[in-house]
Motif scaffolding. Structure first.
Motif, PDB file in Angstrom:
ATOM      1  N   LYS A 243      47.941  61.328   5.409  1.00 14.50           N
ATOM      2  CA  LYS A 243      47.867  60.218   6.348  1.00 14.50           C
ATOM      3  C   LYS A 243      48.797  59.123   5.858  1.00 14.50           C
ATOM      4  N   SER A 244      49.548  58.576   6.787  1.00 10.08           N
ATOM      5  CA  SER A 244      50.418  57.463   6.398  1.00 10.08           C
ATOM      6  C   SER A 244      49.580  56.193   6.322  1.00 10.08           C
ATOM      7  N   ILE A 245      50.006  55.287   5.470  1.00 10.25           N
ATOM      8  CA  ILE A 245      49.341  53.995   5.340  1.00 10.25           C
ATOM      9  C   ILE A 245      50.088  53.018   6.238  1.00 10.25           C
ATOM     10  N   GLN A 246      49.364  52.397   7.147  1.00  9.21           N
ATOM     11  CA  GLN A 246      50.005  51.487   8.099  1.00  9.21           C
ATOM     12  C   GLN A 246      50.426  50.180   7.445  1.00  9.21           C
ATOM     13  N   SER A 247      49.642  49.733   6.478  1.00  8.40           N
ATOM     14  CA  SER A 247      49.935  48.458   5.833  1.00  8.40           C
ATOM     15  C   SER A 247      49.490  48.527   4.376  1.00  8.40           C
ATOM     16  N   VAL A 248      50.399  48.285   3.461  1.00 11.12           N
ATOM     17  CA  VAL A 248      50.062  48.286   2.037  1.00 11.12           C
ATOM     18  C   VAL A 248      49.519  46.898   1.691  1.00 11.12           C
TER      19      VAL A 248
ATOM     20  N   THR B  41      47.584  48.497  -3.590  1.00 10.67           N
ATOM     21  CA  THR B  41      48.474  48.414  -4.751  1.00 10.67           C
ATOM     22  C   THR B  41      47.674  48.510  -6.044  1.00 10.67           C
ATOM     23  N   ARG B  42      46.571  47.750  -6.138  1.00 19.23           N
ATOM     24  CA  ARG B  42      45.719  47.763  -7.331  1.00 19.23           C
ATOM     25  C   ARG B  42      45.195  49.174  -7.595  1.00 19.23           C
ATOM     26  N   ALA B  43      44.683  49.822  -6.549  1.00 19.69           N
ATOM     27  CA  ALA B  43      44.140  51.180  -6.700  1.00 19.69           C
ATOM     28  C   ALA B  43      45.205  52.148  -7.184  1.00 19.69           C
ATOM     29  N   CYS B  44      46.406  52.051  -6.640  1.00 10.75           N
ATOM     30  CA  CYS B  44      47.497  52.931  -7.065  1.00 10.75           C
ATOM     31  C   CYS B  44      47.833  52.706  -8.535  1.00 10.75           C
ATOM     32  N   LEU B  45      47.919  51.444  -8.934  1.00  6.25           N
ATOM     33  CA  LEU B  45      48.221  51.141 -10.338  1.00  6.25           C
ATOM     34  C   LEU B  45      47.131  51.681 -11.265  1.00  6.25           C
TER      35      LEU B  45
ATOM     36  N   TYR C  24      67.557  63.013   4.081  1.00  8.10           N
ATOM     37  CA  TYR C  24      68.050  62.924   5.461  1.00  8.10           C
ATOM     38  C   TYR C  24      68.681  64.245   5.910  1.00  8.10           C
ATOM     39  N   GLN C  25      69.284  64.965   4.978  1.00  6.13           N
ATOM     40  CA  GLN C  25      69.926  66.225   5.324  1.00  6.13           C
ATOM     41  C   GLN C  25      68.907  67.273   5.780  1.00  6.13           C
ATOM     42  N   LYS C  26      67.646  67.093   5.398  1.00  8.25           N
ATOM     43  CA  LYS C  26      66.613  68.067   5.727  1.00  8.25           C
ATOM     44  C   LYS C  26      65.967  67.788   7.086  1.00  8.25           C
ATOM     45  N   GLY C  27      66.130  66.603   7.650  1.00  9.46           N
ATOM     46  CA  GLY C  27      65.640  66.267   8.996  1.00  9.46           C
ATOM     47  C   GLY C  27      64.154  66.454   9.215  1.00  9.46           C
ATOM     48  N   PRO C  28      63.273  65.824   8.418  1.00  7.09           N
ATOM     49  CA  PRO C  28      61.828  66.001   8.620  1.00  7.09           C
ATOM     50  C   PRO C  28      61.366  65.430   9.966  1.00  7.09           C
ATOM     51  N   LYS C  29      60.325  66.071  10.547  1.00  7.03           N
ATOM     52  CA  LYS C  29      59.841  65.655  11.864  1.00  7.03           C
ATOM     53  C   LYS C  29      58.452  65.030  11.827  1.00  7.03           C
ATOM     54  N   ASN C  30      57.770  65.084  10.680  1.00  6.53           N
ATOM     55  CA  ASN C  30      56.452  64.457  10.549  1.00  6.53           C
ATOM     56  C   ASN C  30      56.242  64.041   9.091  1.00  6.53           C
ATOM     57  N   VAL C  31      55.109  63.414   8.810  1.00  9.22           N
ATOM     58  CA  VAL C  31      54.858  62.872   7.469  1.00  9.22           C
ATOM     59  C   VAL C  31      54.827  63.979   6.414  1.00  9.22           C
ATOM     60  N   ASP C  32      54.182  65.106   6.727  1.00 14.77           N
ATOM     61  CA  ASP C  32      54.114  66.202   5.755  1.00 14.77           C
ATOM     62  C   ASP C  32      55.505  66.724   5.416  1.00 14.77           C
ATOM     63  N   GLU C  33      56.348  66.896   6.429  1.00 13.52           N
ATOM     64  CA  GLU C  33      57.719  67.355   6.187  1.00 13.52           C
ATOM     65  C   GLU C  33      58.516  66.311   5.413  1.00 13.52           C
ATOM     66  N   LEU C  34      58.253  65.027   5.676  1.00 18.71           N
ATOM     67  CA  LEU C  34      58.933  63.964   4.942  1.00 18.71           C
ATOM     68  C   LEU C  34      58.566  63.999   3.464  1.00 18.71           C
ATOM     69  N   VAL C  35      57.279  64.118   3.175  1.00 18.92           N
ATOM     70  CA  VAL C  35      56.820  64.199   1.782  1.00 18.92           C
ATOM     71  C   VAL C  35      57.446  65.411   1.102  1.00 18.92           C
ATOM     72  N   GLU C  36      57.435  66.555   1.781  1.00 18.75           N
ATOM     73  CA  GLU C  36      58.028  67.771   1.227  1.00 18.75           C
ATOM     74  C   GLU C  36      59.529  67.596   0.976  1.00 18.75           C
ATOM     75  N   ALA C  37      60.225  66.961   1.935  1.00 15.32           N
ATOM     76  CA  ALA C  37      61.674  66.757   1.799  1.00 15.32           C
ATOM     77  C   ALA C  37      61.992  65.825   0.633  1.00 15.32           C
TER      78      ALA C  37
END
Length: 181
Positions: A4-9, A14-18, A96-109
């Motif tokens: 799931k993408s995060i709409q607003s960080v 940020t604290r949880a990630c750290l 960018y060369q891989k052309g992802p079409k959704n969040v999962d493909e973006l993460v993989e790329a």
């Protein structure tokens, strides 16, 4: 598992990630013999970053004998963060060369692009960083400089690509004198 993408960080994210990701990674990889020396995590001044006096973060940093501290990049400081300056840009161009079409493909790329990054490319990135650091020093710590074009590929073909740049001692002495004022 669902991505799931995060709409607003936010500061909480940020604290949880750290606390949940960054601190355990540091503890796992930092040499034990050096754990008593301070480790500084530098943030830029983005709104979602937590303050260096965040009690929850401070409590989490004091585990296992580590001395981990937050600090902030000075406002309007030169961009000499290797990640922002060149590394993310290099991975992004591969992604960018891989052309992802959704969040999962973006993460993989992005992950695949990171894995495909060659040591030669990393050397090029760090040479760019070093040349920018020298330019910042020439500008007495300012950010009024252009990223130098070094013709790294040409130098590499001629087998003249350095592993590091050398900074003129006069520049170093000038900036040391500025720091002591």
């Amino acid at each position: 598992m669902e991505t799931k993408s995060i709409q607003s960080v936010t500061k909480d994210i940020t604290r949880a990630c750290l606390i949940e990701k960054v601190l355990p990674a540091i503890r796992a990889k930092w040499p034990a013999f050096d754990s008593n020396n301070p480790i500084f995590l530098q943030q830029d001044n983005s709104r979602p970053h937590i303050g260096n006096n965040d009690l929850e973060f401070i409590e989490a940093t004091q585990q296992d004998g580590f001395d981990i501290r937050l600090c902030f990049q000075p406002s309007n400081s030169p961009d000499i963060n290797v990640l922002d300056l060149v590394f993310f840009r290099a991975i992004q161009s591969l992604q960018y060369q891989k052309g992802p079409k959704n969040v999962d493909e973006l993460v993989e790329a992005v992950e695949r692009s990171f894995d495909e990054m060659k040591a030669k490319q990393l050397n090029h990135l760090f040479l760019t960083l070093q040349s920018c650091m020298i330019e910042v020093m020439k500008d007495s710590g300012g950010n009024n400089y252009k990223v130098p074009h070094l013709n790294k590929n040409g130098l590499e073909r001629e087998e003249n690509l350095p592993l590091q740049h050398h900074c003129d001692i006069d520049i170093v002495n000038k900036d040391l004198a500025l720091l002591q004022q």
